[in-house]
Scaffold this motif. Structure first.
Motif, short mmCIF file in Angstrom:
data_model
loop_
_atom_site.label_atom_id
_atom_site.label_comp_id
_atom_site.label_asym_id
_atom_site.label_seq_id
_atom_site.Cartn_x
_atom_site.Cartn_y
_atom_site.Cartn_z
N MET A 1 0.83 -1.19 0.00
CA MET A 1 0.00 0.00 0.00
C MET A 1 0.87 1.25 0.00
SD MET A 1 -3.38 -0.31 2.25
CE MET A 1 -4.42 0.47 1.07
N LYS A 2 0.34 2.28 -0.57
CA LYS A 2 1.01 3.57 -0.62
C LYS A 2 0.62 4.39 0.61
CE LYS A 2 2.72 3.02 -4.74
NZ LYS A 2 4.12 3.01 -5.02
N THR A 3 1.49 5.31 1.00
CA THR A 3 1.18 6.21 2.11
C THR A 3 1.44 7.65 1.69
OG1 THR A 3 3.41 6.03 3.01
CG2 THR A 3 1.76 4.52 3.90
N CYS A 4 0.78 8.57 2.37
CA CYS A 4 0.97 9.99 2.14
C CYS A 4 2.30 10.39 2.77
CB CYS A 4 -0.18 10.76 2.78
SG CYS A 4 0.00 12.55 2.71
N ASN A 5 3.14 11.08 2.03
CA ASN A 5 4.43 11.53 2.56
C ASN A 5 4.27 12.63 3.60
OD1 ASN A 5 5.73 9.71 0.93
ND2 ASN A 5 6.36 11.19 -0.58
N SER A 6 3.12 13.28 3.61
CA SER A 6 2.89 14.37 4.55
C SER A 6 2.43 13.88 5.92
CB SER A 6 1.86 15.33 3.97
OG SER A 6 1.61 16.39 4.86
N CYS A 7 1.43 12.98 5.94
CA CYS A 7 0.85 12.57 7.22
C CYS A 7 0.99 11.08 7.52
CB CYS A 7 -0.62 12.98 7.29
SG CYS A 7 -1.70 12.03 6.20
N GLY A 8 1.39 10.28 6.55
CA GLY A 8 1.57 8.86 6.77
C GLY A 8 0.32 8.02 6.61
N GLN A 9 -0.80 8.64 6.26
CA GLN A 9 -2.06 7.92 6.06
C GLN A 9 -1.96 7.03 4.83
OE1 GLN A 9 -4.79 8.20 8.05
NE2 GLN A 9 -6.01 6.81 6.83
N TYR A 10 -2.56 5.85 4.90
CA TYR A 10 -2.59 4.97 3.74
C TYR A 10 -3.49 5.54 2.66
CZ TYR A 10 -0.22 1.40 6.45
OH TYR A 10 0.70 0.71 7.18
N VAL A 11 -3.06 5.44 1.41
CA VAL A 11 -3.87 5.84 0.27
C VAL A 11 -3.92 4.67 -0.71
CG1 VAL A 11 -3.35 8.29 0.48
CG2 VAL A 11 -1.90 6.87 -0.94
N SER A 12 -4.97 4.63 -1.51
CA SER A 12 -5.10 3.53 -2.46
C SER A 12 -4.09 3.71 -3.60
CB SER A 12 -6.52 3.50 -3.03
OG SER A 12 -6.74 4.60 -3.88
N VAL A 13 -3.81 2.61 -4.26
CA VAL A 13 -2.91 2.64 -5.41
C VAL A 13 -3.50 3.54 -6.49
CG1 VAL A 13 -1.87 1.21 -7.22
CG2 VAL A 13 -1.97 0.37 -4.87
N ASP A 14 -4.81 3.49 -6.67
CA ASP A 14 -5.47 4.33 -7.66
C ASP A 14 -5.33 5.81 -7.32
OD1 ASP A 14 -6.25 2.20 -9.25
OD2 ASP A 14 -8.19 2.00 -8.27
N PHE A 15 -5.48 6.17 -6.04
CA PHE A 15 -5.31 7.57 -5.63
C PHE A 15 -3.89 8.02 -5.94
CE2 PHE A 15 -4.27 10.99 -2.75
CZ PHE A 15 -5.41 11.78 -2.75
N ALA A 16 -2.91 7.22 -5.63
CA ALA A 16 -1.51 7.57 -5.90
C ALA A 16 -1.26 7.70 -7.39
CB ALA A 16 -0.59 6.52 -5.29
N ARG A 17 -1.86 6.84 -8.18
CA ARG A 17 -1.67 6.89 -9.63
C ARG A 17 -2.28 8.15 -10.23
NH1 ARG A 17 -5.19 5.58 -13.32
NH2 ARG A 17 -6.45 4.34 -11.90
N VAL A 18 -3.47 8.52 -9.75
CA VAL A 18 -4.18 9.67 -10.32
C VAL A 18 -3.66 11.00 -9.78
CG1 VAL A 18 -6.43 10.80 -10.48
CG2 VAL A 18 -6.26 8.33 -10.77
N PHE A 19 -3.44 11.10 -8.47
CA PHE A 19 -3.11 12.38 -7.86
C PHE A 19 -1.65 12.52 -7.45
CE2 PHE A 19 -7.68 11.87 -6.98
CZ PHE A 19 -8.14 13.00 -7.64
N GLY A 20 -0.88 11.46 -7.53
CA GLY A 20 0.52 11.51 -7.11
C GLY A 20 1.46 11.91 -8.23
N THR A 21 2.73 11.77 -7.96
CA THR A 21 3.76 12.10 -8.94
C THR A 21 3.87 10.99 -9.97
OG1 THR A 21 5.52 11.00 -7.71
CG2 THR A 21 5.11 13.32 -7.19
#
Length: 53
Positions: A1-21
């Motif tokens: 699972m992916k995590t937010c670099n800011s707060c450490g909260q887990y995010v979905s793979v789809d969220f990371a793909r769409v809104f991440g780098t």
């Protein structure tokens, strides 16, 4: 699972793909930011960190 670099909260793979780098790194998520900030400013991809305004 992916995590937010800011707060450490887990995010979905789809969220990371769409809104991440391109490397699926996320610098803001729904736990530490609003959806409008994430989608309009590119905050999840860390774009505001590198802007020179």
């Amino acid at each position: 699972m992916k995590t937010c670099n800011s707060c450490g909260q887990y995010v979905s793979v789809d969220f990371a793909r769409v809104f991440g780098t391109n490397n699926n790194q996320v610098f803001a998520c729904l736990a530490c930011s609003t959806m409008s900030e994430i989608s309009e400013q590119g905050k999840a991809a860390g774009k505001e960190r590198y802007s020179t305004v």
